[in-house]
Design an enzyme around this catalytic site. Structure first.
Site, PDB file in Angstrom:
ATOM      1  N   ARG A 126      29.122  43.513  38.704  1.00 58.52           N
ATOM      2  CA  ARG A 126      28.458  42.852  39.835  1.00 58.52           C
ATOM      3  C   ARG A 126      28.745  43.553  41.166  1.00 58.52           C
ATOM      4  O   ARG A 126      28.106  43.290  42.170  1.00 58.52           O
ATOM      5  CB  ARG A 126      28.898  41.375  39.911  1.00 58.52           C
ATOM      6  N   GLY A 155      38.476  45.175  33.801  1.00 55.45           N
ATOM      7  CA  GLY A 155      37.032  44.918  33.734  1.00 55.45           C
ATOM      8  C   GLY A 155      36.212  45.983  34.444  1.00 55.45           C
ATOM      9  O   GLY A 155      36.723  46.753  35.255  1.00 55.45           O
ATOM     10  N   ASN A 195      39.771  75.146  67.786  1.00 56.26           N
ATOM     11  CA  ASN A 195      40.828  75.350  66.793  1.00 56.26           C
ATOM     12  C   ASN A 195      40.308  75.919  65.482  1.00 56.26           C
ATOM     13  O   ASN A 195      41.090  76.217  64.589  1.00 56.26           O
ATOM     14  CB  ASN A 195      41.549  74.025  66.524  1.00 56.26           C
ATOM     15  N   ASN A 218      37.709  27.132  38.463  1.00 52.24           N
ATOM     16  CA  ASN A 218      38.934  27.820  38.081  1.00 52.24           C
ATOM     17  C   ASN A 218      39.146  29.012  39.017  1.00 52.24           C
ATOM     18  O   ASN A 218      38.320  29.900  39.098  1.00 52.24           O
ATOM     19  CB  ASN A 218      38.761  28.302  36.623  1.00 52.24           C
ATOM     20  N   ASP A 237      41.083  40.646  40.771  1.00 56.08           N
ATOM     21  CA  ASP A 237      40.096  40.693  41.858  1.00 56.08           C
ATOM     22  C   ASP A 237      40.337  39.583  42.876  1.00 56.08           C
ATOM     23  O   ASP A 237      39.408  39.056  43.462  1.00 56.08           O
ATOM     24  CB  ASP A 237      38.667  40.635  41.291  1.00 56.08           C
ATOM     25  N   LYS A 253      36.205  48.119  40.111  1.00 59.51           N
ATOM     26  CA  LYS A 253      36.227  47.020  41.095  1.00 59.51           C
ATOM     27  C   LYS A 253      37.573  46.882  41.793  1.00 59.51           C
ATOM     28  O   LYS A 253      37.628  46.748  43.020  1.00 59.51           O
ATOM     29  CB  LYS A 253      35.857  45.698  40.413  1.00 59.51           C
ATOM     30  N   ALA A 262      43.158  43.895  35.186  1.00 59.01           N
ATOM     31  CA  ALA A 262      42.428  44.844  36.020  1.00 59.01           C
ATOM     32  C   ALA A 262      41.603  45.812  35.179  1.00 59.01           C
ATOM     33  O   ALA A 262      41.367  46.942  35.569  1.00 59.01           O
ATOM     34  CB  ALA A 262      43.422  45.621  36.893  1.00 59.01           C
TER      35      ALA A 262
HETATM   36  C1  UD1 Z   1      37.047  34.618  35.735  1.00 61.89           C
HETATM   37  C2  UD1 Z   1      37.250  33.348  34.904  1.00 61.89           C
HETATM   38  C3  UD1 Z   1      36.572  32.195  35.639  1.00 61.89           C
HETATM   39  C4  UD1 Z   1      37.175  32.046  37.034  1.00 61.89           C
HETATM   40  C5  UD1 Z   1      37.123  33.369  37.817  1.00 61.89           C
HETATM   41  C6  UD1 Z   1      37.980  33.233  39.053  1.00 61.89           C
HETATM   42  C7  UD1 Z   1      37.313  34.038  32.560  1.00 61.89           C
HETATM   43  C8  UD1 Z   1      36.572  34.094  31.272  1.00 61.89           C
HETATM   44  N1  UD1 Z   1      36.658  33.520  33.606  1.00 61.89           N
HETATM   45  O1  UD1 Z   1      35.667  34.831  35.790  1.00 61.89           O
HETATM   46  O2  UD1 Z   1      36.749  30.985  34.939  1.00 61.89           O
HETATM   47  O3  UD1 Z   1      36.493  31.041  37.754  1.00 61.89           O
HETATM   48  O4  UD1 Z   1      37.640  34.451  37.036  1.00 61.89           O
HETATM   49  O5  UD1 Z   1      37.842  34.352  39.894  1.00 61.89           O
HETATM   50  O6  UD1 Z   1      38.443  34.433  32.604  1.00 61.89           O
HETATM   51  N2  UD1 Z   1      39.119  41.766  33.194  1.00 61.89           N
HETATM   52  C9  UD1 Z   1      39.839  42.495  32.269  1.00 61.89           C
HETATM   53  N3  UD1 Z   1      39.280  42.796  31.077  1.00 61.89           N
HETATM   54  C10 UD1 Z   1      38.025  42.375  30.752  1.00 61.89           C
HETATM   55  C11 UD1 Z   1      37.294  41.602  31.674  1.00 61.89           C
HETATM   56  C12 UD1 Z   1      37.877  41.304  32.895  1.00 61.89           C
HETATM   57  O7  UD1 Z   1      40.983  42.903  32.541  1.00 61.89           O
HETATM   58  O8  UD1 Z   1      37.568  42.691  29.641  1.00 61.89           O
HETATM   59  C13 UD1 Z   1      39.715  41.532  34.528  1.00 61.89           C
HETATM   60  C14 UD1 Z   1      38.827  42.059  35.621  1.00 61.89           C
HETATM   61  O9  UD1 Z   1      39.179  43.377  35.953  1.00 61.89           O
HETATM   62  C15 UD1 Z   1      39.084  41.082  36.758  1.00 61.89           C
HETATM   63  C16 UD1 Z   1      39.559  39.792  36.068  1.00 61.89           C
HETATM   64  O10 UD1 Z   1      39.844  40.146  34.725  1.00 61.89           O
HETATM   65  O11 UD1 Z   1      40.083  41.517  37.627  1.00 61.89           O
HETATM   66  C17 UD1 Z   1      38.496  38.715  36.081  1.00 61.89           C
HETATM   67  O12 UD1 Z   1      37.316  39.241  35.493  1.00 61.89           O
HETATM   68  P1  UD1 Z   1      35.876  38.854  36.033  1.00 61.89           P
HETATM   69  O13 UD1 Z   1      34.874  39.517  35.196  1.00 61.89           O
HETATM   70  O14 UD1 Z   1      35.797  39.033  37.484  1.00 61.89           O
HETATM   71  O15 UD1 Z   1      35.890  37.292  35.687  1.00 61.89           O
HETATM   72  P2  UD1 Z   1      34.974  36.185  36.323  1.00 61.89           P
HETATM   73  O16 UD1 Z   1      33.640  36.232  35.715  1.00 61.89           O
HETATM   74  O17 UD1 Z   1      35.053  36.213  37.790  1.00 61.89           O
HETATM   75 CA    CA Z   2      36.019  37.529  39.222  1.00 63.23          CA
END
Ligand code: UD1
Ligand code: CA
Length: 433
Positions: A18, A14, A362, A167, A105, A25, A12
């Site tokens: 987007r 990130g 009130n 994935n 997410d 997020k 959590a």
């Molecule tokens: C990620 C997967 C992708 C998959 C998708 C599914 C990777 C590299 N890619 O992509 O293959 O199809 O999820 O929903 O894993 N987060 C961190 N630290 C960071 C970056 C992200 O904790 O530095 C957390 C975010 O808060 C989020 C989760 O990891 O909850 C996924 O990150 P996000 O950037 O949404 O990954 P996707 O691009 O969706």
């Molecule tokens: Ca994601």
């Protein structure tokens, strides 16, 4: 299910760029609660060792989750030096040998939807689904029935982008695998991030078995944008309403009704179309009529609406609330308030009738004051009750009366309307007819 067998790590940290929002997020809400809340809630049912990785807005995220849970381990990611989902795993230390990693997410997961990951004995189990529109997800490259690797959308070739097996973002690893491969990750990719997904290709190259587990979007949808958020909310709404209808609540045109996850129904309830019921509201043996809004309130043996608004901390029992009535932080028992009223910071007792257009005043612009109305009081239409005020039992307020602060005693009638004047032929003179 033995809770002690599995550790869960929720990513959590990130930014969620987007989402195009100042808010982290994972704190965006679905059906009234943060995405991260929903994930932790489901996770706690299957595990007692939950780690949440935070970085972006970590103080706010930790503070918000601590309102609900007191048994979560928070780990801070070094997102400056090790950004990405793989970087997020660097400081994680779990209690158990089996580790389930969940993206933060994906608010739609349920404990049942995760059972498949716990059963398998493979080195790695990863979630996949097939989507008509795989946009945004990492593509799963499968050769000879074996998962080979995951390619992120931003790194994918034109032909890899055509792959519709993606994935979903849930993985079960053994602790050994994480300890071995997380330190080996690099950031040699389009986003210069450390991808957790690269563990798959490294493990595959070493001949380890990776089992793809087919999951459904209804439980594993990832939320990247506000459009995703709205789609996920609708999916969760449908689940919430289906559960309540299966428990005996009648809903008319359920697709037009919005019910938050903390709401509880008991007994025989009817909810008509267009209603919004939020917070920790509790509806017991009641009929909520079309287009009413109920926030953090209790409604028991009553009918409310159409088009009524119960604001937080209203407690309604054996009461009739009609159209265009607004109630706030008030308790009404055995009352009739049929039309066009505002009742705020008030207590109203049995047998009392509140006429059309009655308003509790009130607020004086600085402070809020209480109104106390006893039993069997009759309040005529279009009256204003200026708080603080007490109307004892068996009081009458004449229509159009303004009652200034104070007390009206049992048996009394309060009238403040000026004497009626009737001026003959005024209309004809005024309009020169
Ligand atoms: C990620 C997967 C992708 C998959 C998708 C599914 C990777 C590299 N890619 O992509 O293959 O199809 O999820 O929903 O894993 N987060 C961190 N630290 C960071 C970056 C992200 O904790 O530095 C957390 C975010 O808060 C989020 C989760 O990891 O909850 C996924 O990150 P996000 O950037 O949404 O990954 P996707 O691009 O969706
Ligand atoms: Ca994601």
């Amino acid at each position: 299910m033995d809770k002690n067998k599995i550790s869960i790590v929720i990513l959590a940290a990130g930014k969620g760029s987007r989402m195009k929002s100042a808010k982290a997020k994972v704190l965006h809400t679905i059906c009234g609660k943060e995405m991260l809340y929903h994930i932790i809630k489901s996770s706690r049912i299957i595990s007692d060792d939950i780690t949440v990785v935070v970085a972006h807005q970590k103080e706010v995220v930790i503070k918000q989750m601590s309102l609900y849970f007191d048994d979560i381990n928070f780990v801070v990611q070094d997102d400056l030096n090790f950004p990405g989902t793989g970087g997020a795993m660097k400081n994680v230390c779990t209690k158990n040998e089996k580790v389930l990693v969940l993206n933060g997410d994906m608010p739609l997961i349920t404990p049942q939807s995760l059972y498949g990951f716990l059963k398998s004995d493979s080195d790695i189990v990863m979630s996949v689904f097939d989507l008509q529109n795989p946009d945004g997800y990492g593509r799963v490259i499968i050769d000879n029935g074996q998962v080979q690797r995951i390619v992120e959308q931003k790194d994918a070739s034109v032909s890899e982008l055509q792959v519709t097996t993606v994935n979903a973002g849930v993985y079960a690893f053994s602790k050994k695998i994480l300890d071995k491969y997380i330190p080996l990750l690099n950031n040699d990719n389009a986003q210069n991030e450390y991808y957790l997904t690269d563990v798959i290709s490294m493990a595959r190259a070493d001949g380890l078995k990776i089992t793809p587990l087919l999951v459904d979007e209804e439980h594993f949808k990832g939320i990247n944008s506000k459009l995703d958020l709205a789609v996920a909310e609708e999916i969760m709404q449908n689940q919430i309403k289906a559960n309540w209808m299966n428990s005996g609540v009648i809903m008319q045109l359920p697709s037009t009704i919005y019910i938050e996850e903390g709401v509880v129904f008991e007994g025989e309830c009817i909810v008509e179309n267009g209603c919004r019921i939020t917070g920790e509201s509790k509806i017991i043996n009641s009929h909520i009529k079309a287009h009413s809004v109920i926030e953090d309130s209790i409604v028991k043996n009553s009918d409310v609406g159409p088009m009524a608004h119960l604001r937080p901390d209203s407690n309604i029992e054996d009461t009739h609330i009609g159209n265009f009535v607004e109630i706030k932080k008030s308790s009404l028992k055995g009352v009739k308030a049929g039309h066009l009223s505002y009742i705020g910071d008030a207590t109203v007792n049995e047998g009392t009738n509140i006429g059309a257009g009655v308003i509790t005043c009130n607020y004086d612009g600085i402070n809020k004051y209480k109104t106390t109305i006893g039993k069997n009081v009759f309040i005529g239409s279009d009256s204003q009750l200026i708080a603080p005020i007490i109307l004892e039992d068996d009081v009458m307020i004449a229509a159009g009366t303004t009652v200034r602060s104070g007390k009206i005693l049992s048996g009394e009638l309060a009238v403040s309307s000026a004497k009626l004047r009737v001026i003959k032929d005024f209309y004809y003179k005024f309009f020169k007819k």
